[in-house]
Design a protein around this motif. Structure first.
Motif, mmCIF file in Angstrom:
data_model
loop_
_atom_site.group_PDB
_atom_site.id
_atom_site.type_symbol
_atom_site.label_atom_id
_atom_site.label_comp_id
_atom_site.label_asym_id
_atom_site.label_seq_id
_atom_site.Cartn_x
_atom_site.Cartn_y
_atom_site.Cartn_z
ATOM 1 N N VAL A 60 0.866 -1.186 0.000
ATOM 2 C CA VAL A 60 0.000 0.000 0.000
ATOM 3 C C VAL A 60 0.899 1.230 0.000
ATOM 4 O O VAL A 60 1.364 1.665 1.053
ATOM 5 N N PRO A 61 1.170 1.815 -1.166
ATOM 6 C CA PRO A 61 2.136 2.921 -1.226
ATOM 7 C C PRO A 61 1.787 4.093 -0.321
ATOM 8 O O PRO A 61 2.665 4.666 0.334
ATOM 9 N N GLU B 166 18.716 5.795 6.965
ATOM 10 C CA GLU B 166 19.923 5.080 7.391
ATOM 11 C C GLU B 166 19.796 4.488 8.791
ATOM 12 O O GLU B 166 20.398 3.450 9.082
ATOM 13 N N GLU B 167 18.973 5.126 9.640
ATOM 14 C CA GLU B 167 18.981 4.749 11.052
ATOM 15 C C GLU B 167 17.668 4.180 11.581
ATOM 16 O O GLU B 167 17.664 3.459 12.570
ATOM 17 N N LYS B 168 16.542 4.505 10.938
ATOM 18 C CA LYS B 168 15.270 4.213 11.597
ATOM 19 C C LYS B 168 14.188 3.655 10.688
ATOM 20 O O LYS B 168 13.571 2.647 11.000
ATOM 21 N N VAL B 169 13.941 4.329 9.569
ATOM 22 C CA VAL B 169 12.796 3.998 8.717
ATOM 23 C C VAL B 169 13.214 2.988 7.661
ATOM 24 O O VAL B 169 14.196 3.184 6.952
ATOM 25 N N VAL C 247 10.829 1.544 5.319
ATOM 26 C CA VAL C 247 9.906 1.403 4.187
ATOM 27 C C VAL C 247 10.618 1.736 2.884
ATOM 28 O O VAL C 247 11.479 2.615 2.820
ATOM 29 N N SER C 248 10.235 1.027 1.844
ATOM 30 C CA SER C 248 10.874 1.186 0.545
ATOM 31 C C SER C 248 10.599 2.563 -0.041
ATOM 32 O O SER C 248 9.486 3.089 0.051
ATOM 33 N N GLY C 249 11.616 3.153 -0.661
ATOM 34 C CA GLY C 249 11.438 4.415 -1.357
ATOM 35 C C GLY C 249 11.163 5.602 -0.457
ATOM 36 O O GLY C 249 10.531 6.577 -0.879
#
Length: 332
Positions: free
Chosen positions: A84-85, A276-279, A281-283
């Protein structure tokens, strides 16, 4: 080419049965269906994905493609892969408040958002308010939402919950839609003020909205934005297809309680650090780049007010003007 030319010349009466057959064959496998007190619900498996769909009773059901009108989606191979984008855009909230702990979400759907947030951010506590108990049952049974001590589900009206809760939030997520409508009382100036009152000092509201940024279908989006601007200090708009502003698309709006003054370069730099540190999700960085800074026509837009409720309490996403839905007396 010859077949295409023949098809173009056929009268519409001959084409219609072909469209019906095509729609029937492409509807996918219906896993579950039920007409609840609020919607006609189907759970559909199609091409490796499971869809939660609220059908529009005014249109033949088999002509409503699940991939076009879904409320939620999940990969059948990986239940945490939502596919689900728009849901991934909600993670941009960390840019505007890196200390999010308490989240309230209005609208559960197939639980695409809370499943990923609870997996990726062990420090958060999540409260989801869903008006339809059948949707909650479906989220557990068919979309494999797990029981979690950090996730509380409240069955009820989102506005009533916001009004009555004594526990403030760092982030409120508003994702409440039916097949082609939104609940009027969740998009008014008065409700936005109630949300702001329940936010912590660095808190923010995030709204998933289906509309267009410009053109004939943009008036409702402009009205929502104008209503938000009467209450919140700063607003950021991200659009899934920002280079096609006249197209219907997912628009994610972030309304910050306090002034942020973040420009595009700062937003993208913060997104890089979070990626780089937390998230995960793709893109994520691409989504940060979808910040919309183009013009929005607000002069003719109407404020959405409690006192001017449309018949049935719902606003059609495809109506160009709020006023077309409001009785002349101003009574709901």
């Amino acid at each position: 080419m010859l077949l295409k030319n023949i098809w173009r010349r056929l009268p519409q009466c001959f084409k219609k049965p072909a469209y019906w057959i095509k729609g029937w064959r492409e509807q996918g496998r219906i896993v579950y269906k039920k007409e609840s007190s609020y919607s006609y619900i189907q759970v559909i498996d199609k091409k490796g994905y499971r869809y939660l769909v609220f059908k529009d009773p005014s249109c033949p059901l088999h002509l409503q493609r699940p991939e076009d009108i879904y409320q939620s989606r999940m990969s059948l191979d990986d239940t945490l892969d939502t596919g689900v984008p728009y849901a991934d855009y909600f993670h941009l909230a960390w840019i505007f408040n890196p200390q999010i702990k308490d989240i309230i979400m209005i609208g559960l759907g197939g639980a695409a958002v809370p499943k990923v947030f609870l997996k990726d951010y062990p420090e958060i506590f999540f409260r989801t308010v869903e008006i339809d108990p059948e949707v909650v049952n479906i989220a557990y049974k068919y979309f494999f939402l797990s029981q979690d001590d950090r996730h509380k589900i409240i069955i009820g009206d989102g506005r009533e919950y916001i009004k009555n809760t004594v526990d403030p939030a760092d982030l409120v997520l508003l994702d409440a839609f039916y097949s082609r409508t939104i609940p009027h009382h969740l998009f008014t100036v008065e409700f936005f003020q109630e949300i702001k009152n329940k936010l912590n000092e660095e808190g923010l509201l995030a709204i998933n909205f289906n509309g267009s940024l410009a053109g004939t279908n943009s008036f409702l989006f402009s009205s929502v934005l104008k209503s938000l601007r009467t209450i919140f200090q700063q607003i950021y708009v991200f659009a899934s297809r920002k280079n096609s502003p006249n197209s219907m698309q997912n628009i994610i709006i972030f309304a910050c309680k306090n002034l942020q003054n973040l420009g595009r370069p700062e937003i993208i730099d913060l997104a890089r650090g979070l990626a780089e540190e937390k998230v995960t999700v793709s893109g994520f960085i691409f989504k940060a780049r979808q910040l919309y800074e183009g013009p929005v026509e607000l002069e003719e837009a109407e404020l959405i007010r409690d006192a001017l409720s449309p018949p049935g309490g719902m606003i059609n996403l495809y109506n160009s003007r709020i006023g077309k839905l409001i009785p002349e007396t101003g009574e709901g």
